[in-house]
Design an enzyme around this catalytic site. Structure first.
Site, short mmCIF file in Angstrom:
data_model
loop_
_atom_site.label_atom_id
_atom_site.label_comp_id
_atom_site.label_asym_id
_atom_site.label_seq_id
_atom_site.Cartn_x
_atom_site.Cartn_y
_atom_site.Cartn_z
N GLU A 1 27.36 -37.03 63.31
CA GLU A 1 26.06 -37.63 62.99
C GLU A 1 26.11 -38.45 61.70
O GLU A 1 25.08 -38.83 61.15
CB GLU A 1 24.99 -36.53 62.88
CG GLU A 1 24.72 -35.82 64.20
CD GLU A 1 23.64 -34.76 64.09
OE1 GLU A 1 23.31 -34.35 62.95
OE2 GLU A 1 23.12 -34.34 65.14
N HIS B 1 18.30 -26.24 62.18
CA HIS B 1 17.53 -25.81 63.34
C HIS B 1 16.67 -24.58 63.00
O HIS B 1 16.94 -23.47 63.48
CB HIS B 1 18.48 -25.46 64.49
CG HIS B 1 19.42 -26.55 64.87
ND1 HIS B 1 20.67 -26.32 65.43
CD2 HIS B 1 19.32 -27.90 64.74
CE1 HIS B 1 21.27 -27.47 65.66
NE2 HIS B 1 20.49 -28.46 65.24
N HIS C 1 14.57 -29.93 68.95
CA HIS C 1 15.91 -30.08 68.39
C HIS C 1 16.04 -29.40 67.03
O HIS C 1 16.79 -28.44 66.87
CB HIS C 1 16.25 -31.57 68.30
CG HIS C 1 17.63 -31.85 67.80
ND1 HIS C 1 18.17 -33.12 67.80
CD2 HIS C 1 18.58 -31.06 67.25
CE1 HIS C 1 19.40 -33.08 67.31
NE2 HIS C 1 19.67 -31.84 66.95
#
Length: 286
Positions: A136, A161, A231
């Site tokens: 990412e 998360h 997500h």
């Protein structure tokens, strides 16, 4: 004698190459220690399953001439996007497919320092080990490019998360603008005080995609923490601990809300007047 001198010199060179970039750089070491500490908290809270989550910090302000002269220990690698504000910048990044629990224990074995090259579209790893950064990276670096473009003091980005916040993102109600923000602010005064810009929302997009990065940057114009539907969250702040703190207080409010619902009632929350009083007392932006 000549052979012995060559051996001694070679040994010194090997030792020099094995030295960590953190040696004799206490300010830089302190920033990486914050990353390790934060990574441990993420794992302990259950927010970083397997290799989930990412951390990237801009360490350019801690770079000295010796670091600038360090040779690369990797091939030149493309970022995938051109980021004009990052020319000559340095970042510490969590490694791809590396676990937060391992980053907490051995940060320089599970992350690396990278240098953005003059083309603003590629980078090399310079220390300590050739650990390839997170997949990412384009998203994280795009955010840092944006932060520099607006003169922001923020130097850390966090993706994680948090369970309660992710659970809330499965409800369409909480995806509407500022519905989650106002509810979470109302659960406990500290949340409004310590996350004063609230929680932005990005509808579901493919993880790691350019579209997700662009949507996140758009939300960061008004928020420091952005919830990615189904997500996780993305947060920015002056350092990684401050970014973590914002997510932590938001998730605490979500847990309070969920606890009240599990007890069989809808929590009243603080009134708008009470929240306005907090904003005035602490000179908050919203």
């Amino acid at each position: 004698m000549c052979r012995r001198n060559i051996y001694i010199n070679d040994t010194k060179n090997v030792r020099k190459q094995m030295e960590s970039i953190l040696n004799n750089r206490p300010a830089l070491a302190a920033e990486v220690e914050k990353v390790a500490e934060t990574a441990g908290y993420l794992w302990q809270k259950g927010w970083a399953e397997r290799n989930g989550g990412n951390i990237t910090i801009n360490i350019t302000g801690y770079v000295d001439d010796a670091i600038r002269q360090m040779p690369p220990i990797s091939d030149v690698m493309p970022i995938g996007v051109t980021l004009p504000n990052l020319r000559g910048c340095y970042f510490f990044c969590k490694g791809t497919n590396r676990r937060m629990r391992d980053l907490a224990r051995r940060p320089m074995d599970n992350g690396s320092v990278i240098r953005i090259l003059d083309d603003c579209a590629s980078y090399v790893i310079i220390a300590d080990n050739p650990v390839r950064p997170t997949s990412e990276l384009p998203s994280h670096l795009s955010v840092h490019n944006y932060l520099l473009s607006i003169g922001s003091p923020y130097r850390a980005s966090l993706h994680t998360h948090p369970i309660a916040l992710v659970a809330m993102s499965h409800s369409r109600r909480f995806l509407e603008k500022d519905v989650a923000t106002n509810l979470l602010w109302s659960m406990i005064p500290e949340t409004k005080a310590f996350c004063p810009r609230g929680l932005g929302v990005v509808p579901y997009k493919l993880p790691g995609s350019v579209e997700l990065a662009e949507a996140t940057i758009s939300e960061l114009s008004d928020y420091d923490v952005v919830m990615w539907e189904k997500h996780g969250v993305f947060a920015v702040d002056t350092d990684i601990m401050a970014a973590f703190d914002q997510v932590d207080v938001l998730n605490k409010s979500a847990l309070i809300y969920i606890a009240a619902k599990n007890m069989g009632f809808e929590p009243d929350g603080m009134s708008r007047e009470q929240m306005r009083e907090i904003s005035e007392a602490f000179h908050l932006p919203k």
